[in-house]
Scaffold this motif. Structure first.
Motif, mmCIF file in Angstrom:
data_model
loop_
_atom_site.group_PDB
_atom_site.id
_atom_site.type_symbol
_atom_site.label_atom_id
_atom_site.label_comp_id
_atom_site.label_asym_id
_atom_site.label_seq_id
_atom_site.Cartn_x
_atom_site.Cartn_y
_atom_site.Cartn_z
ATOM 1 N N THR A 165 -3.989 12.296 -4.281
ATOM 2 C CA THR A 165 -5.248 11.684 -4.680
ATOM 3 C C THR A 165 -6.185 12.771 -5.183
ATOM 4 O O THR A 165 -6.075 13.928 -4.791
ATOM 5 C CB THR A 165 -5.899 10.932 -3.514
ATOM 6 O OG1 THR A 165 -6.152 11.844 -2.444
ATOM 7 C CG2 THR A 165 -4.980 9.830 -3.007
ATOM 8 N N LYS B 268 -4.020 3.189 -1.450
ATOM 9 C CA LYS B 268 -3.996 2.595 -2.788
ATOM 10 C C LYS B 268 -2.847 1.592 -2.919
ATOM 11 O O LYS B 268 -1.850 1.663 -2.201
ATOM 12 C CB LYS B 268 -3.872 3.695 -3.844
ATOM 13 C CG LYS B 268 -5.118 4.591 -3.930
ATOM 14 C CD LYS B 268 -4.943 5.652 -4.998
ATOM 15 C CE LYS B 268 -6.163 6.539 -5.112
ATOM 16 N NZ LYS B 268 -7.323 5.808 -5.653
ATOM 17 N N ASP C 190 -1.364 0.725 -6.160
ATOM 18 C CA ASP C 190 -1.080 0.791 -7.591
ATOM 19 C C ASP C 190 0.222 0.059 -7.918
ATOM 20 O O ASP C 190 1.201 0.156 -7.197
ATOM 21 C CB ASP C 190 -0.958 2.250 -8.037
ATOM 22 C CG ASP C 190 -2.195 3.057 -7.697
ATOM 23 O OD1 ASP C 190 -3.241 2.801 -8.307
ATOM 24 O OD2 ASP C 190 -2.105 3.921 -6.804
ATOM 25 N N ARG D 202 0.839 -1.198 0.000
ATOM 26 C CA ARG D 202 0.000 0.000 0.000
ATOM 27 C C ARG D 202 0.875 1.249 0.000
ATOM 28 O O ARG D 202 1.917 1.305 0.637
ATOM 29 C CB ARG D 202 -0.902 0.002 1.236
ATOM 30 C CG ARG D 202 -1.877 -1.176 1.295
ATOM 31 C CD ARG D 202 -2.769 -1.038 2.512
ATOM 32 N NE ARG D 202 -3.680 -2.152 2.658
ATOM 33 C CZ ARG D 202 -3.450 -3.202 3.426
ATOM 34 N NH1 ARG D 202 -2.324 -3.278 4.095
ATOM 35 N NH2 ARG D 202 -4.337 -4.165 3.516
ATOM 36 N N GLN E 61 -7.449 9.415 2.439
ATOM 37 C CA GLN E 61 -6.574 8.328 2.858
ATOM 38 C C GLN E 61 -6.634 8.162 4.375
ATOM 39 O O GLN E 61 -6.503 9.138 5.114
ATOM 40 C CB GLN E 61 -5.129 8.624 2.441
ATOM 41 C CG GLN E 61 -4.947 8.834 0.942
ATOM 42 C CD GLN E 61 -3.533 9.232 0.599
ATOM 43 O OE1 GLN E 61 -2.707 8.399 0.257
ATOM 44 N NE2 GLN E 61 -3.245 10.510 0.688
#
Length: 548
Positions: free
Chosen positions: A103, A121, A123, A2, A109
């Motif tokens: 973001t 996230k 990603d 994360r 968050q």
């Protein structure tokens, strides 16, 4: 892993007890070795709803630094939270990666440690997906984090595949701080590593010594690869001795010897599947592939790195002297349970040439060459093309594949320039400007009037300035234009204008710049037809050096 995007708020919440103490460990290096001492400790009393909420993004962003010299590298910054709640037990979180991203929209968050609830996230492709447009002599690097591999495709045929180093069984691949040093010292002297940012590690043998790593044993039949970057100082040969191949220490088995002057493999012992060496800049990258043959999956094994003046396979002598090692890596090639997974989780960059530099000019300089900026050399370089591709496949850790289409821009009479910027994911991303680009200068200063009368001769002194200038300086301004681009580039330009770190690269020279433009029209083919973009940037440093 994360990720925390530090340019947007990050909240850590406690919901048990009457007060809470949040401790944060922030560090660089290996994700597997957090510091013992807390970096920050924050205290707060619970509110009337029984909650205490901490906002920590600014504390994390202080530890994130960006630099770009033509070599793609993002140094990872790790964080781990723990909350000690009065009236409850301490809740500890997992290791997270902090990046200089943000973001968008209504995305907040947060993590609640007591319930191990996270919405950070995860990603793996660290860029907005879609289409990339690149001139024919270069290819934009693809930033990933945790992806398995990146393949570059042309007409359905794989031209190049780069396996991403998402797993490394060495927890200290550059510093060797957790390796056993027998009559060996480890230090740095400022010599740059192949990434152009880090310092290479200088290993000095004081006598018959070695650098040794103890490993958790793998099951017999496990295929493994060990790699490292090596540079000569005064000992010509570099040994890798693998006791996973031969626990009996038979001198002929498990040894590979590399000549770090000639760049050749001098000796391959029994039990080694293959070995290779290739030059990368001022270093050699050595690689050994082998299969574990002596264990049943329990106990420990050893691996030795040794510099020597002898190429004897039996290692009958050890020498006094030194050599550089950097970027050591050990990974499993087969799909086995990994007993010692020290994933770096850092952002990595894939290019189809396997090089760090993105342009032909930059690769020449990276390899120690010199570019002569003349019309003749420019014309020659127009015909030097990078690997021609039309599609990029990014294989993620879950096996799914993200597809990025690549549009090759034709060469033209203008010199290509490139802006590299930190995108919204916190990764370096490129935009190429291959149309007409111009450079101009803007000057400013102050003036004052002075009295220059010559009292001795009772006359005006016209040899002196009556109006005197001071604090004169200038700025270098670049106006950049793209060729026709896919309309997806409206998103890339939005992130460029949002970025706080931007660099301009032209013919291998990289300078930090600031984007002057403060507005952007979102262009589409429907509204604008063929899409082109123009942008103005200003070099961050003045013409006259005035930073003190």
């Amino acid at each position: 892993m994360r990720k925390l995007y530090t340019r947007s708020p990050i909240f850590v919440q406690s919901s048990t007890g009457t007060s809470a103490e949040l401790s944060m460990k922030i560090w660089t290096g290996s994700a597997a070795t957090p510091p013992i001492t807390d970096t920050y400790t924050l205290n707060k009393t619970h509110n009337s709803n029984g909650k205490a909420t901490f906002e920590v993004s600014d504390l994390l962003s202080d530890y994130i630094e960006h630099s770009f010299t033509g070599t793609y590298k993002s140094a990872p910054v790790y964080v781990k939270f723990a909350i000690d709640e009065t009236g409850g037990s301490e809740d500890e979180g997992v290791v997270l990666l902090a990046v200089d991203g943000y973001t968008e929209g209504d995305y907040v968050q947060y993590c609640v440690l007591s319930s191990q609830e996270y919405n950070f996230k995860d990603d793996e492709v660290m860029m907005t997906l879609g289409t990339l447009a690149t001139p024919e002599d270069t290819i934009t690097a693809v930033p990933t984090c945790g992806a398995s591999s990146v393949s570059f495709i042309k007409d359905g045929v794989t031209k190049f595949t780069q396996k991403m180093s998402d797993t490394n069984f060495f927890s200290q691949p550059n510093t060797f701080s957790d390796w056993t040093k027998s009559s060996v010292t480890s230090s740095t002297d400022g010599t740059l590593a192949p990434d152009g940012v880090s310092s290479a590690n200088k290993i000095t043998h004081l006598s018959s010594g070695l650098l040794r790593k103890t490993l958790s044993a793998q099951a017999s039949g496990t295929e493994r690869t060990v790699t490292a970057f090596i540079k000569y100082i005064d000992l010509r040969y570099f040994y890798i001795r693998l006791l996973e191949v031969n626990n009996g220490l038979n001198p002929a088995n498990g040894n590979v010897i590399f000549d770090v002057i000639d760049g050749t493999v001098s000796y391959i012992g029994a039990g080694i599947d293959s070995a290779s060496i290739r030059q990368e800049g001022e270093f050699f990258k050595v690689e050994v592939n082998y299969t574990v043959r002596t264990n049943s999956g329990s106990g420990t094994d050893l691996m030795d790195f040794i510099f020597n003046s002898s190429s004897s396979g039996s290692l009958s002598t050890s020498s006094v002297g030194s050599g550089y090692i950097w970027g050591s890596k050990l990974e499993n090639n087969s799909d086995d349970t990994q007993l010692e997974d020290y994933s770096s989780y850092e952002i990595e960059y894939a290019t189809p040439s396997g090089q760090s530099a993105s342009t032909f000019y930059a690769r020449v300089i990276l390899d120690g060459g010199t570019v002569i900026d003349e019309n003749c050399s420019d014309e020659i370089m127009e015909y030097v093309t990078e690997l021609d591709i039309d599609t990029i496949y990014v294989t993620k850790s879950d096996g799914y594949v993200e597809v990025i289409k690549v549009e090759q821009l034709p060469c033209n009479k203008y010199d290509n320039s490139k802006l590299t910027f930190v995108n919204k994911f916190g990764a370096l991303q490129d935009i190429h400007f291959s149309a007409k680009n111009s450079k101009s200068y803007k000057f400013k200063g102050e003036e004052y009037k002075s009295f220059n009368f010559d009292y001795d001769n009772l006359s005006n002194n016209y040899s002196q300035h009556s109006t005197t200038s001071f604090n004169k300086n200038g700025e270098t301004i670049h106006k950049l234009n793209t060729d026709f681009l896919p309309e997806a580039y409206s998103e890339y330009f939005k992130q460029l204008l949002m970025s706080e770190r931007v660099w301009l690269e032209h013919k291998g020279t990289v300078v930090p710049v600031n984007v002057s433009k403060s507005s952007l029209e979102h262009k589409t083919h429907v509204n604008n037809g063929l899409v082109r973009f123009e942008i103005t940037v200003k070099e961050s440093h003045n013409i006259a050096t005035n930073v003190r």
